[in-house]
Design a protein around this motif. Structure first.
Motif, PDB file in Angstrom:
ATOM      1  N   SER A 233     -36.699 -19.786   4.375  1.00 15.95           N
ATOM      2  CA  SER A 233     -36.027 -19.509   5.958  1.00 15.95           C
ATOM      3  C   SER A 233     -34.516 -18.840   6.196  1.00 15.95           C
ATOM      4  O   SER A 233     -34.250 -18.232   6.976  1.00 15.95           O
ATOM      5  N   LEU A 234     -33.732 -19.688   5.022  1.00 18.31           N
ATOM      6  CA  LEU A 234     -32.130 -19.375   5.129  1.00 18.31           C
ATOM      7  C   LEU A 234     -32.457 -17.735   5.143  1.00 18.31           C
ATOM      8  O   LEU A 234     -31.503 -17.186   5.044  1.00 18.31           O
ATOM      9  N   LEU A 235     -32.986 -16.936   4.495  1.00 18.49           N
ATOM     10  CA  LEU A 235     -32.587 -15.532   4.078  1.00 18.49           C
ATOM     11  C   LEU A 235     -33.147 -14.884   4.967  1.00 18.49           C
ATOM     12  O   LEU A 235     -32.570 -13.688   4.290  1.00 18.49           O
ATOM     13  N   THR A 236     -33.537 -15.134   5.857  1.00 18.68           N
ATOM     14  CA  THR A 236     -32.938 -13.959   7.093  1.00 18.68           C
ATOM     15  C   THR A 236     -32.522 -14.986   7.862  1.00 18.68           C
ATOM     16  O   THR A 236     -32.671 -16.174   8.979  1.00 18.68           O
ATOM     17  N   ASP A 237     -31.851 -14.765   9.671  1.00 20.34           N
ATOM     18  CA  ASP A 237     -31.593 -13.828  10.998  1.00 20.34           C
ATOM     19  C   ASP A 237     -32.704 -14.620  11.941  1.00 20.34           C
ATOM     20  O   ASP A 237     -32.322 -14.720  12.940  1.00 20.34           O
ATOM     21  N   GLU A 238     -33.755 -14.010  11.197  1.00 25.74           N
ATOM     22  CA  GLU A 238     -35.183 -14.450  12.243  1.00 25.74           C
ATOM     23  C   GLU A 238     -35.573 -15.572  12.362  1.00 25.74           C
ATOM     24  O   GLU A 238     -35.733 -15.739  11.100  1.00 25.74           O
ATOM     25  N   PRO A 239     -36.675 -15.940  13.271  1.00 24.85           N
ATOM     26  CA  PRO A 239     -37.255 -17.074  12.944  1.00 24.85           C
ATOM     27  C   PRO A 239     -38.765 -16.651  11.698  1.00 24.85           C
ATOM     28  O   PRO A 239     -39.248 -16.054  11.717  1.00 24.85           O
ATOM     29  N   VAL A 240     -38.557 -17.908  11.003  1.00 21.66           N
ATOM     30  CA  VAL A 240     -40.178 -18.018   9.787  1.00 21.66           C
ATOM     31  C   VAL A 240     -41.638 -19.074  10.188  1.00 21.66           C
ATOM     32  O   VAL A 240     -40.382 -20.162  11.037  1.00 21.66           O
ATOM     33  N   ILE A 241     -42.160 -18.683  10.657  1.00 25.76           N
ATOM     34  CA  ILE A 241     -42.978 -19.955  11.171  1.00 25.76           C
ATOM     35  C   ILE A 241     -44.485 -20.281  10.277  1.00 25.76           C
ATOM     36  O   ILE A 241     -45.227 -19.559   9.647  1.00 25.76           O
ATOM     37  N   LEU A 242     -44.162 -21.302   9.737  1.00 28.45           N
ATOM     38  CA  LEU A 242     -44.786 -21.972   8.360  1.00 28.45           C
ATOM     39  C   LEU A 242     -46.260 -22.757   9.169  1.00 28.45           C
ATOM     40  O   LEU A 242     -45.767 -23.553   9.565  1.00 28.45           O
ATOM     41  N   ARG A 243     -46.861 -22.124   8.606  1.00 31.74           N
ATOM     42  CA  ARG A 243     -48.384 -23.123   8.700  1.00 31.74           C
ATOM     43  C   ARG A 243     -48.698 -24.210   7.386  1.00 31.74           C
ATOM     44  O   ARG A 243     -48.726 -23.743   6.531  1.00 31.74           O
ATOM     45  N   ASN A 244     -50.135 -25.027   8.215  1.00 34.13           N
ATOM     46  CA  ASN A 244     -50.481 -25.510   6.846  1.00 34.13           C
ATOM     47  C   ASN A 244     -49.589 -26.822   6.477  1.00 34.13           C
ATOM     48  O   ASN A 244     -49.592 -27.056   4.909  1.00 34.13           O
ATOM     49  N   LEU A 245     -48.457 -27.005   6.794  1.00 26.60           N
ATOM     50  CA  LEU A 245     -47.457 -28.079   6.228  1.00 26.60           C
ATOM     51  C   LEU A 245     -47.605 -29.568   6.255  1.00 26.60           C
ATOM     52  O   LEU A 245     -49.271 -29.916   6.800  1.00 26.60           O
ATOM     53  N   PRO A 246     -48.109 -29.733   4.894  1.00 23.83           N
ATOM     54  CA  PRO A 246     -48.077 -30.579   5.058  1.00 23.83           C
ATOM     55  C   PRO A 246     -47.412 -32.000   5.114  1.00 23.83           C
ATOM     56  O   PRO A 246     -46.151 -32.059   5.457  1.00 23.83           O
ATOM     57  N   SER A 247     -47.518 -33.093   5.775  1.00 19.03           N
ATOM     58  CA  SER A 247     -46.893 -33.866   6.801  1.00 19.03           C
ATOM     59  C   SER A 247     -46.695 -35.292   5.727  1.00 19.03           C
ATOM     60  O   SER A 247     -47.262 -36.657   5.559  1.00 19.03           O
ATOM     61  N   VAL A 248     -45.157 -34.882   4.605  1.00 19.26           N
ATOM     62  CA  VAL A 248     -44.982 -35.776   4.300  1.00 19.26           C
ATOM     63  C   VAL A 248     -43.537 -35.730   4.298  1.00 19.26           C
ATOM     64  O   VAL A 248     -43.173 -35.112   4.252  1.00 19.26           O
ATOM     65  N   ARG A 249     -43.422 -36.914   2.875  1.00 17.68           N
ATOM     66  CA  ARG A 249     -41.760 -37.371   3.257  1.00 17.68           C
ATOM     67  C   ARG A 249     -40.740 -36.105   2.671  1.00 17.68           C
ATOM     68  O   ARG A 249     -39.878 -35.944   3.272  1.00 17.68           O
ATOM     69  N   ASP A 250     -40.636 -35.658   2.033  1.00 12.93           N
ATOM     70  CA  ASP A 250     -40.372 -34.198   1.385  1.00 12.93           C
ATOM     71  C   ASP A 250     -39.724 -33.115   2.156  1.00 12.93           C
ATOM     72  O   ASP A 250     -38.858 -32.620   1.694  1.00 12.93           O
ATOM     73  N   ILE A 251     -41.448 -33.048   3.189  1.00 17.46           N
ATOM     74  CA  ILE A 251     -40.914 -32.162   3.660  1.00 17.46           C
ATOM     75  C   ILE A 251     -40.000 -32.501   5.296  1.00 17.46           C
ATOM     76  O   ILE A 251     -38.899 -31.539   5.476  1.00 17.46           O
ATOM     77  N   ARG A 252     -40.101 -33.417   5.837  1.00 20.14           N
ATOM     78  CA  ARG A 252     -38.900 -33.854   6.517  1.00 20.14           C
ATOM     79  C   ARG A 252     -37.665 -34.207   5.876  1.00 20.14           C
ATOM     80  O   ARG A 252     -36.940 -33.384   6.921  1.00 20.14           O
ATOM     81  N   THR A 253     -37.560 -34.115   4.518  1.00 14.67           N
ATOM     82  CA  THR A 253     -36.283 -34.848   3.634  1.00 14.67           C
ATOM     83  C   THR A 253     -35.506 -32.984   4.246  1.00 14.67           C
ATOM     84  O   THR A 253     -34.613 -33.005   4.266  1.00 14.67           O
ATOM     85  N   THR A 254     -36.778 -32.418   3.741  1.00 14.26           N
ATOM     86  CA  THR A 254     -35.930 -30.853   3.605  1.00 14.26           C
ATOM     87  C   THR A 254     -35.690 -30.018   5.013  1.00 14.26           C
ATOM     88  O   THR A 254     -34.363 -29.707   5.023  1.00 14.26           O
ATOM     89  N   CYS A 255     -36.550 -30.756   6.201  1.00 16.86           N
ATOM     90  CA  CYS A 255     -36.666 -29.541   7.697  1.00 16.86           C
ATOM     91  C   CYS A 255     -34.698 -30.922   7.787  1.00 16.86           C
ATOM     92  O   CYS A 255     -33.957 -29.741   8.394  1.00 16.86           O
ATOM     93  N   GLY A 256     -34.413 -31.949   7.178  1.00 20.94           N
ATOM     94  CA  GLY A 256     -33.626 -32.663   7.525  1.00 20.94           C
ATOM     95  C   GLY A 256     -32.145 -31.783   7.174  1.00 20.94           C
ATOM     96  O   GLY A 256     -30.846 -32.032   7.556  1.00 20.94           O
TER      97      GLY A 256
END
Ligand code: EPU
Length: 433
Positions: free
Chosen positions: A32-55
């Motif tokens: 999602s860093l490769l574009t200045d437009e929004p990227v919508i991701l679905r079916n993301l797992p609710s796990v800690r590594d995802i929260r860390t990456t969002c941070g």
């Protein structure tokens, strides 16, 4: 810090759903860093590594909008995030971020491609091996980036990356993903040779293609990328987690149960299914997106020993090795387990031995003599997949097992205790003293 209290000895039965793949979601978040437009991701797992990456992404100035409803448990494929990297306010990823999650190095390629500079802290070794990132660095140099390392930071600079031919000395999953992302915005053609063929690489490529990237060959060992000037926003549904699905299949085998795993992709699990069948399990695909695993004779078994060697996809995944070893302790005969991907990925073996298993480790080989009854004990998780293996063993053991440091398992499995309990397991989560 939490721990699990597991009462073993119950055959697991019922139906369980697979969450989205952590290892596909992580590179897609980075993309999602490769574009200045929004990227919508679905079916993301609710796990800690995802929260860390969002941070991490937020620390770079990326806006992340969360539809809280869609994150409610139990999971649905509607679970989604809108990631908008309209502006990137810093190109620096500090040690704190990389230390907690090595996959943070996935940010290197996209950042230098989009911003012309990236400063990412070098990861150290981790529990399962040294895990260098030399192939990411060499690849970026091939694309024209100037790279230095100072004070434990990799600093990559390039006005605009230019296409090149990259041959990976060794097959690397995140290395392939990192360079695939970088190449999408490079000038001209890039060829990635001896690329990783994992389904997660293909999933990332599918997102990038929706964003406007020109990629062919993802899922094979030669990937071609024709660089474009800019990428646009896109919507994408993450593939199911094949390792989570495989872990549930192992749970059926080790407890003599009968489990149907829904929302999975059976063709991502061919090597695992074949090996479990060789070990005496019955595995069928009732639908195109489900698998049913049991032992013949209503759980009467027996499991048979079968040697197993880990390899890059489509071989048997290293991320299922620990769970397979737990299963092998309950199979009649000698199983030789060979680990070819990471040099130190047998940390679960001594813990399994404490529970009564007969395992001898010699270098990258473990000789498992079965069948040995397992008995509950106090054990400690060392990494994500080792934890899953120990949960499997706890489910098969007589009596109570206390598994410490379950934060490792929370990195990559979504509420594993609740999913297993829905199949009849008896696992409680409690704070460690
Ligand atoms: N390697 C190098 N140099 C590099 C990169 C890798 O020598 O620059 C070596 C590694 O040390 C290792 C081998 O190459 O011995 C393969 O490593 P790879 O790069 O493929 O691993 P990774 O990309 O760091 C991903 C998964 C791992 C999974 C491996 C192998 C993600 C975020 N992680 O790691 O997942 O075990 O591929 O399939 O995709 C897990 O989920 O528990 C996990 C560890």
């Amino acid at each position: 810090m939490d721990r699990f209290r597991i009462q073993g000895g119950t055959p697991l039965r019922g139906t369980v759903r697979t969450s989205g793949a952590k290892n596909a979601a992580l590179p897609c978040l980075a993309a999602s860093l490769l574009t200045d437009e929004p990227v919508i991701l679905r079916n993301l797992p609710s796990v800690r590594d995802i929260r860390t990456t969002c941070g991490l992404l937020k620390s770079l100035g990326v806006e992340i909008a969360e539809d809280e409803q869609s994150w409610a448990w139990p999971s649905t494929s509607a679970r989604q995030l809108k990631i908008h990297a309209a502006k990137i306010s810093t190109v620096e990823v500090p040690w704190e971020q990389v230390r907690t999650m090595r996959a943070s190095t996935l940010i290197l390629g996209p950042l230098v491609a989009r911003c012309g500079e990236a400063r990412v802290s070098l990861p150290g070794g981790c529990a399962i091996g040294a895990r260098p990132i030399d192939l990411h660095i060499k690849g970026l140099e091939k694309l024209g980036a100037e790279i230095t390392t100072e004070h434990g930071m990799v600093i990559a600079r390039s006005k605009r990356l230019r296409g090149g031919r990259i041959y990976f000395d060794r097959i690397t999953v995140t290395g392939t993903e990192d360079l695939l992302m970088a190449a999408t915005l490079a000038e001209g053609e890039t060829i990635l040779d001896n690329a990783a063929r994992e389904p997660e690489v293909e999933d990332l490529a599918n997102l990038l293609i929706k964003m406007g990237a020109k990629i062919t060959g993802a899922g094979t060992s030669t990937i071609r990328v024709e660089g474009v000037e800019r990428l646009r926003g896109a919507e994408h549904t993450i593939i199911p987690d094949r390792i989570e699905a495989g872990t549930f299949l192992a749970a059926a085998g080790i407890t003599g149960g009968d489990i149907t795993v829904e929302d999975c992709q059976p063709d991502h699990l061919t090597a695992v299914i074949e090996k479990f069948r060789a070990a005496g399990m019955t595995i069928t695909a009732p639908t195109a997106t489900s698998l049913r695993a049991s032992l013949p004779g209503f759980g009467a078994g027996p499991l048979r020993a079968a040697d197993m060697t880990t390899a890059e996809h489509p071989g048997f995944p290293t991320d299922m090795q620990a769970q397979y070893m737990a299963l092998a302790t309950q199979a009649e005969g000698i199983s030789v387990v060979t680990e070819n991907i990471f040099e130190n990925r047998f940390m679960h073996a001594p813990e399994l031995v404490r529970m009564g298993a007969d395992i001898r480790v010699d270098g990258n080989r473990a000789v498992v003599r079965g069948r040995t009854p397992l008995s509950g004990a106090g054990i400690t998780a060392s990494d994500l997949r080792a934890s899953a293996s120990l949960v499997m063993a706890g489910l098969a053991a007589q009596g109570e097992t206390i598994l410490e440091r379950v934060y490792h398992i929370d990195r990559g499995y979504e509420r594993i205790e609740e999913k297993l309990n829905s199949l009849g397991a008896r696992i409680t989560r409690e704070p460690s003293e």
